[in-house]
Write a protein that holds these residues in place. Structure first.
Motif, PDB file in Angstrom:
ATOM      1  N   ARG A 194      -8.639  13.994  -9.549  1.00 28.00           N
ATOM      2  CA  ARG A 194      -9.342  12.763  -9.235  1.00 28.00           C
ATOM      3  C   ARG A 194      -8.346  11.635  -8.979  1.00 28.00           C
ATOM      4  N   LEU A 195      -8.740  10.694  -8.123  1.00 26.71           N
ATOM      5  CA  LEU A 195      -7.888   9.534  -7.835  1.00 26.71           C
ATOM      6  C   LEU A 195      -8.056   8.499  -8.945  1.00 26.71           C
ATOM      7  N   ALA A 219      -4.799   2.490  -8.887  1.00 25.25           N
ATOM      8  CA  ALA A 219      -4.489   2.242  -7.484  1.00 25.25           C
ATOM      9  C   ALA A 219      -4.767   0.796  -7.102  1.00 25.25           C
ATOM     10  N   LEU A 220      -5.906   0.260  -7.560  1.00 27.87           N
ATOM     11  CA  LEU A 220      -6.256  -1.123  -7.225  1.00 27.87           C
ATOM     12  C   LEU A 220      -5.288  -2.114  -7.873  1.00 27.87           C
ATOM     13  N   SER A 221      -4.960  -1.894  -9.150  1.00 25.04           N
ATOM     14  CA  SER A 221      -4.104  -2.849  -9.853  1.00 25.04           C
ATOM     15  C   SER A 221      -2.690  -2.868  -9.284  1.00 25.04           C
ATOM     16  N   VAL A 222      -2.120  -1.691  -8.992  1.00 26.65           N
ATOM     17  CA  VAL A 222      -0.754  -1.676  -8.471  1.00 26.65           C
ATOM     18  C   VAL A 222      -0.703  -2.207  -7.043  1.00 26.65           C
ATOM     19  N   THR A 223      -1.727  -1.896  -6.231  1.00 29.06           N
ATOM     20  CA  THR A 223      -1.732  -2.387  -4.854  1.00 29.06           C
ATOM     21  C   THR A 223      -1.887  -3.900  -4.816  1.00 29.06           C
ATOM     22  N   LEU A 224      -2.853  -4.432  -5.582  1.00 29.92           N
ATOM     23  CA  LEU A 224      -3.039  -5.883  -5.615  1.00 29.92           C
ATOM     24  C   LEU A 224      -1.839  -6.579  -6.249  1.00 29.92           C
ATOM     25  N   PRO A 267      -3.296   9.807 -14.302  1.00 34.51           N
ATOM     26  CA  PRO A 267      -2.766   8.534 -13.797  1.00 34.51           C
ATOM     27  C   PRO A 267      -2.229   8.645 -12.375  1.00 34.51           C
ATOM     28  N   LEU A 268      -2.273   7.523 -11.681  1.00 34.69           N
ATOM     29  CA  LEU A 268      -1.686   7.455 -10.345  1.00 34.69           C
ATOM     30  C   LEU A 268      -0.186   7.710 -10.424  1.00 34.69           C
ATOM     31  N   VAL A 269       0.467   7.115 -11.406  1.00 33.23           N
ATOM     32  CA  VAL A 269       1.902   7.311 -11.643  1.00 33.23           C
ATOM     33  C   VAL A 269       2.086   7.753 -13.086  1.00 33.23           C
ATOM     34  N   PRO A 270       2.239   9.050 -13.336  1.00 29.86           N
ATOM     35  CA  PRO A 270       2.473   9.504 -14.711  1.00 29.86           C
ATOM     36  C   PRO A 270       3.705   8.823 -15.309  1.00 29.86           C
ATOM     37  N   LEU A 271       3.543   8.226 -16.472  1.00 28.78           N
ATOM     38  CA  LEU A 271       4.646   7.454 -17.049  1.00 28.78           C
ATOM     39  C   LEU A 271       5.832   8.334 -17.412  1.00 28.78           C
ATOM     40  N   PHE A 327       0.804  -1.225   0.000  1.00 29.57           N
ATOM     41  CA  PHE A 327       0.000   0.000   0.000  1.00 29.57           C
ATOM     42  C   PHE A 327       0.840   1.279   0.000  1.00 29.57           C
ATOM     43  N   THR A 328       2.155   1.162  -0.063  1.00 32.51           N
ATOM     44  CA  THR A 328       3.012   2.346   0.046  1.00 32.51           C
ATOM     45  C   THR A 328       2.771   3.346  -1.082  1.00 32.51           C
ATOM     46  N   LEU A 329       2.771   2.888  -2.314  1.00 31.06           N
ATOM     47  CA  LEU A 329       2.596   3.797  -3.447  1.00 31.06           C
ATOM     48  C   LEU A 329       1.210   4.434  -3.415  1.00 31.06           C
ATOM     49  N   PHE A 330       0.199   3.658  -3.068  1.00 30.31           N
ATOM     50  CA  PHE A 330      -1.167   4.167  -2.997  1.00 30.31           C
ATOM     51  C   PHE A 330      -1.266   5.301  -1.984  1.00 30.31           C
ATOM     52  N   PHE A 331      -0.763   5.078  -0.770  1.00 29.44           N
ATOM     53  CA  PHE A 331      -0.852   6.104   0.259  1.00 29.44           C
ATOM     54  C   PHE A 331       0.051   7.295  -0.044  1.00 29.44           C
ATOM     55  N   GLY A 332       1.165   7.046  -0.725  1.00 29.68           N
ATOM     56  CA  GLY A 332       2.020   8.162  -1.124  1.00 29.68           C
ATOM     57  C   GLY A 332       1.291   9.117  -2.039  1.00 29.68           C
ATOM     58  N   ARG A 333       0.492   8.569  -2.957  1.00 31.95           N
ATOM     59  CA  ARG A 333      -0.262   9.423  -3.875  1.00 31.95           C
ATOM     60  C   ARG A 333      -1.448  10.081  -3.166  1.00 31.95           C
ATOM     61  N   ILE A 334      -2.074   9.351  -2.227  1.00 36.19           N
ATOM     62  CA  ILE A 334      -3.169   9.938  -1.456  1.00 36.19           C
ATOM     63  C   ILE A 334      -2.669  11.166  -0.690  1.00 36.19           C
TER      64      ILE A 334
END
Length: 475
Positions: free
Chosen positions: A210-211, A216-221, A267-271, A75-82
């Motif tokens: 927007r989130l 977020a779901l795909s990278v976290t899972l 995107p959650l992580v801009p390429l 969950f690190t990347l997800f919470f970092g973006r949050i």
């Protein structure tokens, strides 16, 4: 959609020296990061005592560590973006409150189920607090010597915390109870929560985008699958169905994540961020640094206990020298970066770590080998911390404040996954090399083989830095 963050430095000229407020900010953030690092290893020595007291089965005992690692890495990347979206200070304070509550619940846990729930909550709190704290650090200190000094101290205390956790866990378990390995977090979290609101400035976007929920779901899972597969591989071997299922599912989901990010409007992580050489190669080098040094602690623990017959407490205390080396490396790194470059630090530190690790191939089956082990781990700790600070500076430099949460989330993710990956990988190597034999001589052979692989991975990091980051001087 463009966003801008509003740190205090946006309306004032960046300070050239540490002011009283900046010193207090640095102290609060470093204390919190040290506590989070201690949590990674403080329960390792206490696991047998916890199992005896609460009635964990032998197979269930590993979930005390696995439940924490899955959440901390996944969950690190997800919470970092949050934190980028709603404010890093808010996430930081909320996660520390959760960590304190979860630690209290873990210390009071009457059953295995409650303890596992507490460990999950601790892992989630760590996943949120680590990138938020690091982002607050990078946005509080401008690029250049001040930030390098702050990251150097952060890296030193973070690595020292990992080593101190092993020592502290043994002392608390032997002198008081394993429950104090949980309770010790409570007063530290309370102290930080009392001081932090007054000294840490909020950093948040002016316009809230927007989130990217599918991303977020795909990278976290995906990360959860990879970490789960690695932990199962370390316990059962690489061909075990659970290990293979976790790894395959994780890789597929991470591939899906990149496809989603290519098409997402926000995107959650801009390429384009991932295409920056400093971000991409810096994080890979950082991951290798954490994989190698944290797993070396595991290998040497096996050697000290199984080959030399040390007690768990004596083995833990032996790593105090390694902790001193990491502190020395963290203090030295900013000065070396200022005089040379981040690439020079990454290469020089990696060479020092590789040579020091390779020297451990000469370990024998008598206590006389401590004359080699202690100086080698000290120098290896210096080299590893040079690499870690160089990685942190590289991976967070050249990005605007609005993307620092993303950058530090990626860096924290590399850290968490590296810490989680190292031990299962080296454990699988030792298991294969010993062929299930647990004699002192067999363990020494297995550890030696794994140390050779460890040194080769360090050299791979050196090669990557020399080839792909050359010419990129530090600020």
């Amino acid at each position: 959609m463009t966003t801008t963050s509003l740190p205090s430095s946006a309306v004032q000229a960046p300070p050239r020296r540490l002011t009283g407020r900046l010193r207090l900010t640095l102290a609060v953030l470093l204390v919190a990061q040290f506590m989070l690092a201690v949590d990674f290893s403080i329960l390792n020595v206490a696991l047998p005592a916890i199992g005896d007291d609460l009635g964990f089965s032998l197979s269930g005992l590993q979930w005390i560590a696995t439940a924490f690692a899955l959440c901390a890495a996944g969950f690190t990347l997800f919470f970092g973006r949050i934190g980028d979206l709603i404010g890093r200070k808010r996430i930081f304070l909320g996660s520390l409150a959760l960590l304190g509550a979860a630690s209290l619940a873990g210390g009071l846990a009457p059953t295995p189920e409650i303890l596992i729930v507490a460990r999950i909550a601790q892992g989630l709190a760590t996943a949120a607090a680590t990138p938020a704290g690091l982002a607050l650090l990078t946005t509080s200190f401008p690029e250049g010597p001040l930030r390098q000094k702050a990251l150097g101290l952060n890296g030193a205390l973070m690595s020292a915390g990992f080593t101190a956790g092993a020592v502290l866990g043994g002392v608390l378990t032997d002198v008081l109870s394993w429950r104090w390995a949980f309770f010790i977090n409570v007063p530290v979290a309370l102290a930080v929560l009392l001081v932090a609101p007054a000294v840490i400035a909020e950093s948040r976007p002016a316009v809230r985008p927007r989130l990217d929920l599918p991303g977020a779901l795909s990278v976290t899972l995906g990360l959860l699958g990879v970490v789960y597969g690695l932990t199962q591989a370390g316990e059962h071997g690489w061909t075990h169905p659970l290990a293979l299922a976790g790894l395959v599912a994780g890789i597929v989901l991470l591939g899906l994540f990149f496809l989603i990010e290519r098409r997402a409007a926000q995107p959650l992580v801009p390429l384009n961020v991932l295409r920056k050489p400093t971000v991409a190669w810096g994080n890979l080098i950082g991951l290798l640094a954490f994989v190698t040094e944290t797993s070396l602690v595991y290998l040497l623990t096996l050697y000290l206990q199984k080959t030399l017959g040390f007690t768990a407490l004596a083995a833990g205390l032996s790593f105090g020298v390694l902790g001193l080396g990491t502190v020395a490396g963290g203090l030295l790194a900013p000065k070396v970066i200022a005089r040379t470059s981040t690439v020079a630090v990454l290469v020089g530190g990696g060479v020092l770590q590789a040579v020091s690790t390779a020297a451990l191939l000469l370990l024998g089956d008598t206590s006389a080998s401590m004359g080699l082990l202690l100086p080698a781990t000290f120098l290896g700790g210096v080299g590893n911390m040079l690499v870690i600070v160089g990685f942190m500076v590289t991976a967070t430099t050249g990005l605007p404040d609005r993307e620092q949460g993303l950058a530090t989330g990626l860096a924290s993710m590399s850290q968490q996954i590296g810490i989680t990956m190292g031990t299962p990988i080296m454990s699988a190597i030792v298991t294969a090399a010993t062929a299930g034999v647990a004699t002192g001589a067999a363990v020494l052979h297995g550890v030696t083989v794994a140390i050779a692989v460890n040194a080769a991975l360090v050299l791979l990091g050196v090669l990557l830095a020399a080839l792909f980051l050359r010419g990129r001087r530090g600020a």
